[in-house]
Design a protein around this motif. Structure first.
Motif, PDB file in Angstrom:
ATOM      1  N   THR A   1       4.029  -8.779  -2.175  1.00  0.00           N
ATOM      2  CA  THR A   1       2.687  -9.105  -2.664  1.00  0.00           C
ATOM      3  C   THR A   1       2.601 -10.576  -3.061  1.00  0.00           C
ATOM      4  O   THR A   1       1.561 -11.018  -3.552  1.00  0.00           O
ATOM      5  CB  THR A   1       2.312  -8.207  -3.863  1.00  0.00           C
ATOM      6  OG1 THR A   1       3.296  -8.354  -4.890  1.00  0.00           O
ATOM      7  CG2 THR A   1       2.232  -6.751  -3.434  1.00  0.00           C
TER       8      THR A   1
ATOM      9  N   TYR B   1      -2.490  -6.413  -1.303  1.00  0.00           N
ATOM     10  CA  TYR B   1      -2.750  -5.438  -2.363  1.00  0.00           C
ATOM     11  C   TYR B   1      -1.682  -5.570  -3.443  1.00  0.00           C
ATOM     12  O   TYR B   1      -0.554  -5.104  -3.288  1.00  0.00           O
ATOM     13  CB  TYR B   1      -2.756  -4.031  -1.768  1.00  0.00           C
ATOM     14  CG  TYR B   1      -3.070  -2.924  -2.745  1.00  0.00           C
ATOM     15  CD1 TYR B   1      -4.090  -3.041  -3.682  1.00  0.00           C
ATOM     16  CD2 TYR B   1      -2.352  -1.730  -2.717  1.00  0.00           C
ATOM     17  CE1 TYR B   1      -4.387  -2.016  -4.566  1.00  0.00           C
ATOM     18  CE2 TYR B   1      -2.641  -0.684  -3.589  1.00  0.00           C
ATOM     19  CZ  TYR B   1      -3.656  -0.836  -4.521  1.00  0.00           C
ATOM     20  OH  TYR B   1      -3.941   0.174  -5.397  1.00  0.00           O
TER      21      TYR B   1
ATOM     22  N   LEU C   1       0.475  -2.589  -4.829  1.00  0.00           N
ATOM     23  CA  LEU C   1       1.241  -1.763  -3.895  1.00  0.00           C
ATOM     24  C   LEU C   1       2.606  -1.334  -4.446  1.00  0.00           C
ATOM     25  O   LEU C   1       2.967  -0.156  -4.340  1.00  0.00           O
ATOM     26  CB  LEU C   1       1.407  -2.490  -2.557  1.00  0.00           C
ATOM     27  CG  LEU C   1       2.156  -1.713  -1.476  1.00  0.00           C
ATOM     28  CD1 LEU C   1       1.438  -0.403  -1.139  1.00  0.00           C
ATOM     29  CD2 LEU C   1       2.311  -2.555  -0.210  1.00  0.00           C
TER      30      LEU C   1
ATOM     31  N   LYS D   1       2.400   1.741  -6.526  1.00  0.00           N
ATOM     32  CA  LYS D   1       1.789   2.913  -5.916  1.00  0.00           C
ATOM     33  C   LYS D   1       2.716   3.632  -4.939  1.00  0.00           C
ATOM     34  O   LYS D   1       2.471   4.772  -4.567  1.00  0.00           O
ATOM     35  CB  LYS D   1       0.511   2.511  -5.167  1.00  0.00           C
ATOM     36  CG  LYS D   1      -0.567   1.906  -6.047  1.00  0.00           C
ATOM     37  CD  LYS D   1      -1.169   2.951  -6.976  1.00  0.00           C
ATOM     38  CE  LYS D   1      -2.282   2.382  -7.816  1.00  0.00           C
ATOM     39  NZ  LYS D   1      -2.875   3.409  -8.715  1.00  0.00           N
TER      40      LYS D   1
ATOM     41  N   ILE E   1      -5.231   5.132  -3.817  1.00  0.00           N
ATOM     42  CA  ILE E   1      -5.517   3.694  -3.887  1.00  0.00           C
ATOM     43  C   ILE E   1      -6.738   3.493  -4.778  1.00  0.00           C
ATOM     44  O   ILE E   1      -7.827   3.971  -4.471  1.00  0.00           O
ATOM     45  CB  ILE E   1      -5.795   3.105  -2.485  1.00  0.00           C
ATOM     46  CG1 ILE E   1      -4.626   3.394  -1.542  1.00  0.00           C
ATOM     47  CG2 ILE E   1      -6.065   1.618  -2.576  1.00  0.00           C
ATOM     48  CD1 ILE E   1      -3.318   2.790  -1.966  1.00  0.00           C
TER      49      ILE E   1
ATOM     50  N   LEU F   1      -2.126   3.707   3.999  1.00  0.00           N
ATOM     51  CA  LEU F   1      -1.169   4.401   3.146  1.00  0.00           C
ATOM     52  C   LEU F   1      -1.635   5.844   2.950  1.00  0.00           C
ATOM     53  O   LEU F   1      -2.082   6.226   1.866  1.00  0.00           O
ATOM     54  CB  LEU F   1      -1.065   3.683   1.788  1.00  0.00           C
ATOM     55  CG  LEU F   1      -0.756   2.186   1.838  1.00  0.00           C
ATOM     56  CD1 LEU F   1      -1.064   1.527   0.511  1.00  0.00           C
ATOM     57  CD2 LEU F   1       0.707   1.964   2.223  1.00  0.00           C
TER      58      LEU F   1
ATOM     59  N   ILE G   1       4.226   3.884   5.585  1.00  0.00           N
ATOM     60  CA  ILE G   1       3.268   2.780   5.614  1.00  0.00           C
ATOM     61  C   ILE G   1       2.956   2.513   7.081  1.00  0.00           C
ATOM     62  O   ILE G   1       3.868   2.350   7.900  1.00  0.00           O
ATOM     63  CB  ILE G   1       3.855   1.509   4.961  1.00  0.00           C
ATOM     64  CG1 ILE G   1       4.270   1.796   3.522  1.00  0.00           C
ATOM     65  CG2 ILE G   1       2.859   0.350   5.021  1.00  0.00           C
ATOM     66  CD1 ILE G   1       5.193   0.744   2.932  1.00  0.00           C
TER      67      ILE G   1
ATOM     68  N   ILE H   1      -6.829  -3.068   2.913  1.00  0.00           N
ATOM     69  CA  ILE H   1      -5.501  -3.632   2.658  1.00  0.00           C
ATOM     70  C   ILE H   1      -4.999  -4.220   3.965  1.00  0.00           C
ATOM     71  O   ILE H   1      -4.997  -3.559   4.999  1.00  0.00           O
ATOM     72  CB  ILE H   1      -4.535  -2.558   2.124  1.00  0.00           C
ATOM     73  CG1 ILE H   1      -5.102  -1.924   0.841  1.00  0.00           C
ATOM     74  CG2 ILE H   1      -3.160  -3.151   1.858  1.00  0.00           C
ATOM     75  CD1 ILE H   1      -4.282  -0.770   0.316  1.00  0.00           C
TER      76      ILE H   1
END
Length: 489
Positions: free
Chosen positions: A110, A124, A127, A130, A179, A174, A137, A88
């Motif tokens: 994103t 990603y 994201l 998630k 993921i 992360l 981060i 990522i």
């Protein structure tokens, strides 16, 4: 079109100053013919091509330059393609970098936009689904720390807890967040196919989590009719927990400390590094210690004392190789960085040979598990080196296993490894104290062949003691069953 075949370099002999191998990442600071030649002369054993950056055409040119330069210098230099994996990353910024300050509020998005100090694109797409308010981060190997405040559709509002300079395409971590990305991507498979077509068979695999990730790459190559030498990059917590299964199917390990230091609590990295080194040593496979080894030399002509100590400790623990990343790829002093690495390694090796620091621990660990015949032979080679004035250990090898097993004991004597298998010779550039030679023609038998080369190289001296390992020469790995001690006449 595949790269041209390398010349048979077993016609010359050059003894390096250090037995620890040096892996150098090539990039903008080290892509010219003259710099690549200088890196080789100062101690580069393996060239790492980072496929997270650059085009196939750029990498093709580098591969051919490396091959041609190594052939002219009459040395074996390995080429390792580092697969990008499902990393990522942030996107690109208009001026390539932005400076984030503590307390700033920024938006991660994103959406496919050019980044700024206020808006940072992320590659990603999942994201926003998630992450939750309060999650951490990390950007740029963890040097920049953000905290999620709120999620708005494709945008994530964050607060900067630790600021810093952020440049285009830097990594995102992360920790603690699940993921769902396949460690082996389509881009990876495309890079493998390209590498094989160019005659490169050594790959390091990023962000693996389990043994099946290694098997997937090996099967892909086998379906293309190719054998490969695979380095598992250990950087995720799942990989650390699965290491015993991973180590059974991989050909080598890399301790990728950059992402590891974010994915795991950073205080655990030192002991994880030590555990991985001893596991690889016990298994008889090469291990590379990587990331931030001479980081200060990206800008400065001299390293910090802490960096020198870090390298020394990795070598004394038993690492086969040390790796330079930004130092040689984009730094101001790529050639001095390699020279410094070589000098640190040389000094450590001299001290270890005098003090025998850690040697008994390594031997006890290797001998604590059940051993095969060829592993017992390797152990007795080590005994001979410790008790006799052995000048060289000579290991004709098909798979490279015997040479690696002897190397695991970190002997004071150089190991001359001869192989008719080109991939074996190249893969041995990772192993401590091994000088690999690809021999295309075998005359009579291995003993006659290697003694003939020693005479040609002017290293055949009456009275010298050499140790030669031998097997039935069936071309099958792991069949070494004879140790011969020869006093040259």
């Amino acid at each position: 079109m595949a790269a041209e075949k390398k010349k048979d370099i077993s016609t010359c002999f050059k003894l390096p100053n250090n037995k620890t191998k040096i892996v150098c990442t090539l990039g903008p600071a080290s892509s010219s013919d003259c710099v690549i030649k200088a890196l080789m002369l100062k101690g580069m054993n393996v060239a790492r091509l980072n496929f997270s950056h650059g085009t196939f055409e750029e990498h093709r040119n580098l591969i051919r330059t490396i091959r041609e330069t190594a052939s002219k210098l009459c040395i074996e230099v390995g080429i390792m393609i580092d697969l990008p994996g499902p990393k990522i990353r942030v996107g690109t910024f208009e001026d390539n970098t932005v400076h984030l300050l503590k307390g700033d509020e920024v938006f991660l998005t994103t959406n496919d936009v050019v980044g700024s100090k206020k808006t940072i694109p992320i590659n990603y797409k999942k994201l926003p689904t998630k992450i939750s308010s309060g999650d951490s981060i990390y950007l740029n190997d963890g040097f920049i720390h953000l905290q999620c405040l709120e999620v708005y559709g494709e945008n994530i509002k964050c607060k900067v807890l630790t600021g810093g300079i952020l440049s285009s395409n830097k990594g995102v971590n992360l920790p603690g967040i699940e993921i769902d990305l396949d460690p082996i991507t389509e881009k990876d498979l495309e890079a493998i196919r390209f590498g094989l077509n160019e005659g490169v068979n050594i790959f390091s695999i990023s962000f693996i989590e389990k043994a099946a990730d290694i098997i997937k790459v090996r099967d892909f190559a086998h379906n293309l009719g190719k054998n490969v030498f695979l380095i598992a990059k250990i950087e995720r917590e799942k990989a650390v927990k699965s290491i015993d299964k991973i180590i059974k199917v991989t050909d080598g390990l890399m301790i990728a400390r950059g992402d590891m230091g974010v994915e795991l609590p950073i205080q655990k990295v030192p002991h994880v590094q030590k555990e991985l080194i001893i596991k690889a040593t016990t298994k008889g496979i090469p291990i590379i210690t990587a990331t931030h080894m001479l980081e200060s030399m990206i800008e400065n002509i001299r390293p910090t004392r802490a960096e020198v100590t870090d390298i020394a400790n990795a070598i004394l623990d038993g690492t086969d190789a040390v790796m330079l990343s930004g130092e040689t790829a984009a730094g101001k002093h790529p050639v001095p960085s390699v020279a410094m690495m070589a000098s640190i390694a040389h000094e450590c090796e001299i001290w270890r040979e005098k003090s025998q620091w850690g040697i008994q621990r390594i031997e006890n660990k290797i001998c604590s598990v059940s051993m095969t015949v060829d592993e017992v032979i390797s152990h007795h080679v080590n005994d001979a080196v410790q008790r006799l004035p052995v000048k060289y250990v000579i290991t004709p090898t098909f798979s490279g296993k015997t040479a690696r097993k002897v190397s695991s004991f970190k002997p004071r004597t150089w190991i001359l490894a001869f192989s008719r298998n080109e991939l074996t010779a190249e893969s041995l550039t990772f192993s401590y104290g091994v000088l690999p030679y690809h021999v295309s023609n075998l005359e009579n038998d291995w003993e006659d062949t290697v003694l003939k080369y020693m005479k040609k190289w002017n290293i055949y001296n009456s009275g010298d003691v050499v140790v030669l390992t031998k097997g039935p020469s069936t071309g099958k790995p792991g069949e070494t069953n004879l140790l011969k001690i020869i006093t040259l006449t």
